[in-house]
Motif scaffolding. Structure first.
Motif, PDB file in Angstrom:
ATOM      1  N   TYR A 116       0.834  -1.208   0.000  1.00 26.12           N
ATOM      2  CA  TYR A 116       0.000   0.000   0.000  1.00 26.12           C
ATOM      3  C   TYR A 116       0.865   1.252   0.000  1.00 26.12           C
ATOM      4  N   ARG A 117       1.836   1.309   0.884  1.00 26.65           N
ATOM      5  CA  ARG A 117       2.668   2.509   0.975  1.00 26.65           C
ATOM      6  C   ARG A 117       3.546   2.693  -0.257  1.00 26.65           C
ATOM      7  N   THR A 118       4.007   1.606  -0.831  1.00 29.41           N
ATOM      8  CA  THR A 118       4.774   1.715  -2.076  1.00 29.41           C
ATOM      9  C   THR A 118       3.929   2.339  -3.174  1.00 29.41           C
ATOM     10  N   ALA A 119       2.674   1.909  -3.274  1.00 29.65           N
ATOM     11  CA  ALA A 119       1.781   2.435  -4.306  1.00 29.65           C
ATOM     12  C   ALA A 119       1.422   3.895  -4.047  1.00 29.65           C
ATOM     13  N   VAL A 120       1.122   4.238  -2.799  1.00 27.64           N
ATOM     14  CA  VAL A 120       0.762   5.617  -2.472  1.00 27.64           C
ATOM     15  C   VAL A 120       1.951   6.556  -2.663  1.00 27.64           C
ATOM     16  N   ASP A 121       3.136   6.060  -2.404  1.00 29.09           N
ATOM     17  CA  ASP A 121       4.352   6.867  -2.565  1.00 29.09           C
ATOM     18  C   ASP A 121       4.622   7.210  -4.021  1.00 29.09           C
ATOM     19  N   GLU A 122       4.240   6.311  -4.922  1.00 29.32           N
ATOM     20  CA  GLU A 122       4.524   6.501  -6.359  1.00 29.32           C
ATOM     21  C   GLU A 122       3.503   7.474  -6.950  1.00 29.32           C
ATOM     22  N   ASP A 123       3.979   8.440  -7.707  1.00 31.74           N
ATOM     23  CA  ASP A 123       3.125   9.549  -8.141  1.00 31.74           C
ATOM     24  C   ASP A 123       1.891   9.102  -8.908  1.00 31.74           C
ATOM     25  N   ARG A 124       2.055   8.241  -9.894  1.00 29.74           N
ATOM     26  CA  ARG A 124       0.917   7.889 -10.741  1.00 29.74           C
ATOM     27  C   ARG A 124      -0.132   7.116  -9.951  1.00 29.74           C
ATOM     28  N   ARG A 125       0.288   6.078  -9.279  1.00 27.97           N
ATOM     29  CA  ARG A 125      -0.672   5.257  -8.538  1.00 27.97           C
ATOM     30  C   ARG A 125      -1.191   5.985  -7.301  1.00 27.97           C
ATOM     31  N   GLY A 126      -0.312   6.705  -6.626  1.00 23.15           N
ATOM     32  CA  GLY A 126      -0.722   7.423  -5.429  1.00 23.15           C
ATOM     33  C   GLY A 126      -1.713   8.533  -5.720  1.00 23.15           C
ATOM     34  N   GLU A 127      -1.468   9.287  -6.801  1.00 20.04           N
ATOM     35  CA  GLU A 127      -2.394  10.360  -7.159  1.00 20.04           C
ATOM     36  C   GLU A 127      -3.735   9.803  -7.627  1.00 20.04           C
ATOM     37  N   ALA A 128      -3.700   8.682  -8.332  1.00 24.87           N
ATOM     38  CA  ALA A 128      -4.952   8.043  -8.755  1.00 24.87           C
ATOM     39  C   ALA A 128      -5.782   7.652  -7.540  1.00 24.87           C
ATOM     40  N   THR A 150       2.262  10.024  13.676  1.00 20.57           N
ATOM     41  CA  THR A 150       3.374  10.681  12.997  1.00 20.57           C
ATOM     42  C   THR A 150       3.655   9.966  11.685  1.00 20.57           C
ATOM     43  N   ARG A 151       4.553  10.515  10.887  1.00 23.75           N
ATOM     44  CA  ARG A 151       4.871   9.926   9.580  1.00 23.75           C
ATOM     45  C   ARG A 151       5.469   8.533   9.757  1.00 23.75           C
ATOM     46  N   PRO A 152       5.212   7.636   8.826  1.00 26.45           N
ATOM     47  CA  PRO A 152       5.867   6.330   8.873  1.00 26.45           C
ATOM     48  C   PRO A 152       7.364   6.474   8.607  1.00 26.45           C
ATOM     49  N   ARG A 153       8.126   5.609   9.175  1.00 24.58           N
ATOM     50  CA  ARG A 153       9.589   5.665   9.050  1.00 24.58           C
ATOM     51  C   ARG A 153      10.020   5.598   7.583  1.00 24.58           C
ATOM     52  N   GLY A 154      10.927   6.486   7.221  1.00 20.24           N
ATOM     53  CA  GLY A 154      11.482   6.464   5.875  1.00 20.24           C
ATOM     54  C   GLY A 154      10.796   7.388   4.893  1.00 20.24           C
ATOM     55  N   TYR A 155       9.748   8.084   5.332  1.00 16.89           N
ATOM     56  CA  TYR A 155       9.019   8.973   4.425  1.00 16.89           C
ATOM     57  C   TYR A 155       9.188  10.427   4.855  1.00 16.89           C
TER      58      TYR A 155
END
Length: 216
Positions: A116-128, A150-155
């Motif tokens: 989920y976080r990988t997809a949300v992080d990526e512009d195309r899939r996350g913006e969709a 708070t923010r998840p680690r690494g973001y």
């Protein structure tokens, strides 16, 4: 038999169960639960199956093993259609508050959360995904789910979708207070119309979160 609404005593049953959540009350009123709550929920899911897939009705018994609240029975009845837990679901619930309809990822295992976080992080899939949620919010849906404070680690805290990245589960819901439609055929139309609005959201979850390969 087809679905014609929940029984006339469905809401009263749950109101009374909230006041007396005991085995004695359950035993005395189980027939009302079976006739006015569970049987209609099963009929509703059966009619929705050709379009959305097979559903199941959740058990009425609470899991009290790790809870301070030892009341034995749920004060609602829920039904769900899902391919696998966390990978997108259609949900419907009746309770003293009325009717609740929802969809999305109600729980995510560690591997699902990572995807989920990988997809949300990526512009195309996350913006969709963000646009899907915005569209649903404009249509009257509320975005819910467990979130980190708070923010998840690494973001990066300035990530454009940091609020979505904080989610550990994410779904949308709509509610209707008890009304005449709850006990009529109109309830079927209400649920079907709502679930149709969630098809794209659940498809996104199926494509980018998927079924867990680990245990919850």
């Amino acid at each position: 038999m087809g679905f014609s609404g929940f029984g006339e005593h469905a809401i009263d049953f749950f109101d009374d169960l909230e006041a007396d959540n005991s085995k004695a009350f359950w035993t005395d009123n189980k027939q009302t639960y079976e006739q006015d709550v569970r049987a209609p929920m099963e009929a509703l899911l059966a009619e929705l199956e050709p379009e959305f897939g097979p559903g199941k009705v959740f058990r009425p018994y609470r899991d009290v093993r790790f809870s301070n609240d030892k009341t034995p029975y749920k004060t609602h009845c829920g039904g769900v259609v899902e391919q696998g837990r966390g990978g997108g679901a259609f949900y419907v619930q009746i309770s003293p508050a009325g009717l609740l309809v929802g969809g999305g990822s109600f729980a995510m295992a560690s591997d699902q959360l990572a995807r989920y976080r990988t997809a949300v992080d990526e512009d195309r899939r996350g913006e969709a995904f963000r646009q899907l949620l915005r569209k649903l919010e404009r249509a009257g849906w509320e975005v819910r789910g467990e979130r980190l404070k708070t923010r998840p680690r690494g973001y990066d805290p300035d990530h454009p979708r940091i609020e979505l990245l904080k989610h550990r589960s994410i779904y949308v819901a709509r509610e209707w207070e008890p009304d005449d439609a709850l006990h009529e055929r109109a309830c079927f139309d209400r649920v079907r119309k709502a679930w149709r609005q969630l098809v794209d959201l659940n498809q996104w979850a199926a494509d980018h979160i998927g079924v867990s390969t680990t245990r919850f």
